[in-house]
Write an enzyme that holds these catalytic residues in place. Structure first.
Site, PDB file in Angstrom:
ATOM      1  N   ILE A   1       0.834  -1.204   0.000  1.00  0.00           N
ATOM      2  CA  ILE A   1       0.000   0.000   0.000  1.00  0.00           C
ATOM      3  C   ILE A   1       0.867   1.251   0.000  1.00  0.00           C
ATOM      4  CG2 ILE A   1      -1.743   1.292   1.283  1.00  0.00           C
ATOM      5  CD1 ILE A   1      -2.759  -1.458   2.312  1.00  0.00           C
TER       6      ILE A   1
ATOM      7  N   GLU B   1     -11.294   1.850  18.256  1.00  0.00           N
ATOM      8  CA  GLU B   1     -12.446   1.983  17.365  1.00  0.00           C
ATOM      9  C   GLU B   1     -13.442   0.844  17.596  1.00  0.00           C
ATOM     10  OE1 GLU B   1     -10.949   0.107  13.161  1.00  0.00           O
ATOM     11  OE2 GLU B   1     -10.086   2.062  13.677  1.00  0.00           O
TER      12      GLU B   1
ATOM     13  N   HIS C   1     -12.978   3.790   9.062  1.00  0.00           N
ATOM     14  CA  HIS C   1     -12.223   2.606   8.638  1.00  0.00           C
ATOM     15  C   HIS C   1     -12.774   2.062   7.311  1.00  0.00           C
ATOM     16  CE1 HIS C   1      -9.482  -0.725  10.420  1.00  0.00           C
ATOM     17  NE2 HIS C   1      -9.392  -0.716   9.105  1.00  0.00           N
ATOM     18  N   ILE C   2     -12.813   2.926   6.307  1.00  0.00           N
ATOM     19  CA  ILE C   2     -13.395   2.546   5.018  1.00  0.00           C
ATOM     20  C   ILE C   2     -12.422   2.735   3.857  1.00  0.00           C
ATOM     21  CG2 ILE C   2     -15.790   2.949   5.707  1.00  0.00           C
ATOM     22  CD1 ILE C   2     -15.583   5.702   4.263  1.00  0.00           C
TER      23      ILE C   2
ATOM     24  N   ARG D   1      -3.222   1.452  11.155  1.00  0.00           N
ATOM     25  CA  ARG D   1      -4.044   0.872  12.203  1.00  0.00           C
ATOM     26  C   ARG D   1      -4.158   1.879  13.334  1.00  0.00           C
ATOM     27  NH1 ARG D   1      -6.197  -2.204   9.426  1.00  0.00           N
ATOM     28  NH2 ARG D   1      -6.485  -4.455   9.623  1.00  0.00           N
TER      29      ARG D   1
ATOM     30  N   THR E   1      12.837  -2.001   6.975  1.00  0.00           N
ATOM     31  CA  THR E   1      13.933  -2.366   6.085  1.00  0.00           C
ATOM     32  C   THR E   1      13.839  -1.528   4.819  1.00  0.00           C
ATOM     33  OG1 THR E   1      12.597  -4.156   5.130  1.00  0.00           O
ATOM     34  CG2 THR E   1      14.086  -4.740   6.930  1.00  0.00           C
TER      35      THR E   1
END
Length: 331
Positions: A163, A274, A292-293, A245, A185
């Site tokens: 991501i 949450e 959280h979408i 997160r 890393t």
């Protein structure tokens, strides 16, 4: 229950999911299903998982040593999420329970969601909508809701997995941004070149970035990875976005920094504790909030559910899963 049904491996689906995925599972497994959207309590989850060989989780159901001890027949837990901080993976491995997640299928959609939050926060979209809806837009002024540019700015990324790299490509290739990153890393040189990103130390990224994007999983090492000390290093004009997160960013410290103008804006899709959100964040006008979408497009959510189902079917019927977290269990 028929003899044929009882011969199938039994699985529990912990939340309401796509009917077509339930049908897919039911064709090959003995399925029981929590058809509500509410998360089960730990005791309720244990009661529903007992006697099952597999469980389909949505990223919130906690699989820990207590549940594993109470459910000795469990063989696999398949997360419909890329993150798996709801899994105690060492305990699962010790118990011989396979853990799987749903990477890859949500990469591009989540990167889109992250960029949407970045744009909304930097350009004060949420503030502007509230301003307009409240009837406050009566006249023009040169400094009304001015924000920060995204094009040509410096983007800093914490977490350069799939991501993070997708976000880097959007920034560098789509918006002409200078991309900095810090990761546990460093990427190989060819991968850095592909996303036009420069590896720098954590403090250097915080000081130089106009926009900071957090794409880290929650681990003991990353809890409050961005806290008061890190926020103090950022530019007063900077934007912070968290799509990793909840708990990776110290939400209380962020709310203070936003309220005191020590950074300009934030965009958050994930939160500590949450679905509860820190009340001080809710009181800040300079933060864009989503529940959280970031991965919530219909094709992507469906692909995530199918992958979790495929992992359950593949492992329970054939001993193989596509995306194992602890593959040594399969061995």
């Amino acid at each position: 229950m028929s003899t044929a049904a009882s011969a199938k491996p039994a699985v529990f689906v912990a939340r309401r999911i796509f009917p077509e995925v339930i049908e897919k599972l039911s064709a090959q497994l003995d399925v029981s299903h929590n058809q509500a959207d509410e998360r089960l309590s730990p005791d309720e989850l244990i009661a529903r998982v007992q006697g099952k060989q597999g469980v389909f989780t949505t990223g919130s159901e906690r699989i820990d040593a207590r549940l594993l001890a109470a459910c000795p027949g469990l063989r696999i837990c398949a997360n419909m999420a890329v993150g798996y901080n709801n899994f105690d993976v060492p305990a699962m491995t010790a118990a011989g329970v396979l853990a799987t997640n749903a990477p890859d299928v949500l990469t591009e959609t989540t990167a889109d969601g992250g960029f949407a939050l970045l744009m909304a926060a930097a350009r004060r979209v949420t503030e502007g909508e509230h301003y307009l809806r409240a009837g406050r837009w009566q006249r023009w002024s040169y400094d009304m809701l001015v924000g920060q540019d995204v094009h040509g700015a410096t983007l800093g990324i914490f977490g350069m997995g799939r991501i993070g790299q997708a976000i880097a490509r959007r920034g560098a290739l789509g918006f002409g941004m200078k991309v900095l990153y810090h990761n546990r890393t460093r990427l190989p040189a060819d991968e850095e070149a592909a996303v036009r990103a420069e590896y720098v130390a954590k403090d250097v990224l915080l000081r130089r970035a106009d926009h900071v994007m957090v794409v880290l999983p929650l681990t003991p090492q990353t809890r409050h990875y961005v806290g008061a000390a890190e926020l103090a290093l950022m530019k007063p004009s900077a934007t912070l976005v968290n799509i990793g997160r909840g708990g990776v960013v110290d939400d209380a410290a962020l709310a203070r920094a936003l309220r005191e103008g020590r950074i300009a804006a934030a965009g958050l899709d994930v939160f500590e504790g949450e679905p509860q959100v820190h009340p001080e964040l809710l009181a800040c006008s300079n933060v864009a909030l989503t529940p959280h979408i970031a991965s919530a497009s219909l094709p992507t959510r469906l692909a995530m559910a199918h992958l979790a189902a495929d992992n359950l079917i593949g492992y329970l019927l054939h001993g193989q899963a596509q995306t194992p977290i602890n593959p040594e269990v399969m061995a």
